[in-house]
Design an enzyme around this catalytic site. Sequence first.
Site, mmCIF file in Angstrom:
data_model
loop_
_atom_site.group_PDB
_atom_site.id
_atom_site.type_symbol
_atom_site.label_atom_id
_atom_site.label_comp_id
_atom_site.label_asym_id
_atom_site.label_seq_id
_atom_site.Cartn_x
_atom_site.Cartn_y
_atom_site.Cartn_z
ATOM 1 N N GLU A 54 0.307 -0.890 -0.473
ATOM 2 C CA GLU A 54 -0.173 -0.811 -0.210
ATOM 3 C C GLU A 54 0.554 1.227 -0.309
ATOM 4 O O GLU A 54 2.189 1.277 1.384
ATOM 5 C CB GLU A 54 -0.923 -0.178 1.044
ATOM 6 C CG GLU A 54 -1.791 1.621 1.431
ATOM 7 C CD GLU A 54 -2.416 1.421 0.267
ATOM 8 O OE1 GLU A 54 -3.388 0.564 -0.373
ATOM 9 O OE2 GLU A 54 -2.371 2.604 -0.129
ATOM 10 N N ASP A 104 -7.663 1.057 -8.731
ATOM 11 C CA ASP A 104 -7.949 1.725 -9.634
ATOM 12 C C ASP A 104 -7.986 1.971 -11.137
ATOM 13 O O ASP A 104 -7.470 1.663 -11.712
ATOM 14 C CB ASP A 104 -7.165 3.250 -9.302
ATOM 15 C CG ASP A 104 -7.030 3.368 -7.697
ATOM 16 O OD1 ASP A 104 -7.746 3.284 -7.214
ATOM 17 O OD2 ASP A 104 -5.940 4.127 -7.105
ATOM 18 N N LYS A 108 -10.776 6.967 -18.380
ATOM 19 C CA LYS A 108 -10.407 8.056 -19.253
ATOM 20 C C LYS A 108 -8.884 7.372 -20.000
ATOM 21 O O LYS A 108 -8.698 6.413 -19.255
ATOM 22 C CB LYS A 108 -10.170 9.091 -19.445
ATOM 23 C CG LYS A 108 -11.413 10.007 -18.058
ATOM 24 C CD LYS A 108 -10.301 11.155 -17.572
ATOM 25 C CE LYS A 108 -12.088 12.281 -16.941
ATOM 26 N NZ LYS A 108 -11.385 13.285 -15.974
ATOM 27 N N ASP A 140 -15.301 -3.315 -9.890
ATOM 28 C CA ASP A 140 -16.227 -3.348 -10.492
ATOM 29 C C ASP A 140 -16.832 -2.780 -11.362
ATOM 30 O O ASP A 140 -17.887 -2.112 -11.675
ATOM 31 C CB ASP A 140 -17.471 -2.862 -8.940
ATOM 32 C CG ASP A 140 -16.832 -0.789 -9.175
ATOM 33 O OD1 ASP A 140 -15.563 -1.155 -9.912
ATOM 34 O OD2 ASP A 140 -17.314 0.420 -9.053
ATOM 35 N N GLU A 180 -20.967 -2.606 -3.005
ATOM 36 C CA GLU A 180 -22.243 -3.818 -3.349
ATOM 37 C C GLU A 180 -23.455 -3.082 -2.660
ATOM 38 O O GLU A 180 -24.632 -3.860 -2.530
ATOM 39 C CB GLU A 180 -21.860 -5.505 -2.567
ATOM 40 C CG GLU A 180 -20.922 -5.874 -3.970
ATOM 41 C CD GLU A 180 -20.334 -6.979 -2.993
ATOM 42 O OE1 GLU A 180 -20.435 -8.359 -3.453
ATOM 43 O OE2 GLU A 180 -20.876 -7.354 -1.844
HETATM 44 C C1 LIG Z 1 -9.718 1.449 -4.562
HETATM 45 S S1 LIG Z 1 -8.858 0.431 -3.171
HETATM 46 C C2 LIG Z 1 -8.882 -0.778 -2.791
HETATM 47 C C3 LIG Z 1 -8.552 -1.128 -1.517
HETATM 48 C C4 LIG Z 1 -8.631 -2.449 -1.207
HETATM 49 N N1 LIG Z 1 -7.747 -3.399 -2.132
HETATM 50 C C5 LIG Z 1 -10.738 -2.827 -1.256
HETATM 51 O O1 LIG Z 1 -10.918 -3.909 -2.186
HETATM 52 O O2 LIG Z 1 -10.724 -2.852 -0.472
HETATM 53 C C6 LIG Z 1 -7.193 1.267 -4.233
HETATM 54 C C7 LIG Z 1 -6.470 1.190 -3.161
HETATM 55 O O3 LIG Z 1 -4.876 0.763 -4.335
HETATM 56 C C8 LIG Z 1 -3.215 2.105 -3.317
HETATM 57 N N2 LIG Z 1 -3.236 2.020 -4.765
HETATM 58 C C9 LIG Z 1 -3.134 2.803 -6.007
HETATM 59 N N3 LIG Z 1 -1.948 2.805 -5.991
HETATM 60 C C10 LIG Z 1 -1.151 2.157 -6.035
HETATM 61 C C11 LIG Z 1 -0.350 1.794 -6.653
HETATM 62 N N4 LIG Z 1 0.656 1.956 -7.447
HETATM 63 N N5 LIG Z 1 0.891 1.430 -5.329
HETATM 64 C C12 LIG Z 1 -0.213 0.560 -4.391
HETATM 65 N N6 LIG Z 1 -0.831 1.367 -3.626
HETATM 66 C C13 LIG Z 1 -1.722 1.732 -4.284
HETATM 67 C C14 LIG Z 1 -4.597 2.888 -2.986
HETATM 68 O O4 LIG Z 1 -3.885 3.946 -1.378
HETATM 69 C C15 LIG Z 1 -6.061 2.796 -2.094
HETATM 70 O O5 LIG Z 1 -5.343 2.307 -0.568
#
Ligand SMILES: C[S@@+](CC[C@H](N)C(=O)[O-])C[C@H]1O[C@@H](n2cnc3c(N)ncnc32)[C@H](O)[C@@H]1O
Length: 195
Positions: A54, A104, A108, A140, A180
């Site tokens: 993370e 993420d 776009k 999702d 969900e």
């Molecule tokens: C949408 S959240 C999903 C968190 C978790 N996997 C869940 O499903 O509840 C995306 C997570 O990935 C982390 N994150 C995004 N890009 C990242 C990267 N390149 N390296 C490490 N962490 C990343 C963000 O800080 C965030 O905590």
Amino acid sequence: MAGEFVPGHYFERLAAAELVRDGRPLEVDLGCGDGRFLMEMAEHHPERDFLGVERLLGRVRKVCRKVTRRKLENARVLRLESRYVVEWLLPEASVSRLHVMCPDPWPKVRHHRRRLLQVEFLEAVRRVLVPGGEFLFMTDHEEYFEWAVAKVEEYGRFERLVWEEDSFFHPKTDFQIQWEAEGKRMWRLRCRRVD
Ligand SMILES: C[S@@+](CC[C@H](N)C(=O)[O-])C[C@H]1O[C@@H](n2cnc3c(N)ncnc32)[C@H](O)[C@@H]1O
């Protein structure tokens, strides 16, 4: 912080012995967020080790607090960027399952190159997985899911496996619960490294 995994070196590949204890299976959760999934997996599978990755400090701190409170000896979190960890830090054939949950989606078109799921990333995932190791991806975002399936097919060195919601123990993540509750469905992709 207790529960934090701090590599001996950030610019050299880790030695397997730094991560893998006595041949125990290692599972990696990329972008583990606040660590709900990581904690539940670690509690359910005391015979396996878990590494969350993370980049946000606040979330890493939360995971560390949870690891301490629950007295988990088989879960750790590494504060670093996911792609760097997979492409440069993890040793070859060290990971039994690699999870990418609710990443993420970068919806776009001009941002698609920022998506984690790229052929180069899949090559690196294959390298770090043990033979027969699995890559699990959940989103999702239907279009990102189709993109991921296309990238896996383009790369061609994974075999797709069935993954129904209750095929095996795979607790819900924080974002999954949230999405969900908003009525969104999840798209699941499960693949095995083929040699
Ligand atoms: C949408 S959240 C999903 C968190 C978790 N996997 C869940 O499903 O509840 C995306 C997570 O990935 C982390 N994150 C995004 N890009 C990242 C990267 N390149 N390296 C490490 N962490 C990343 C963000 O800080 C965030 O905590």
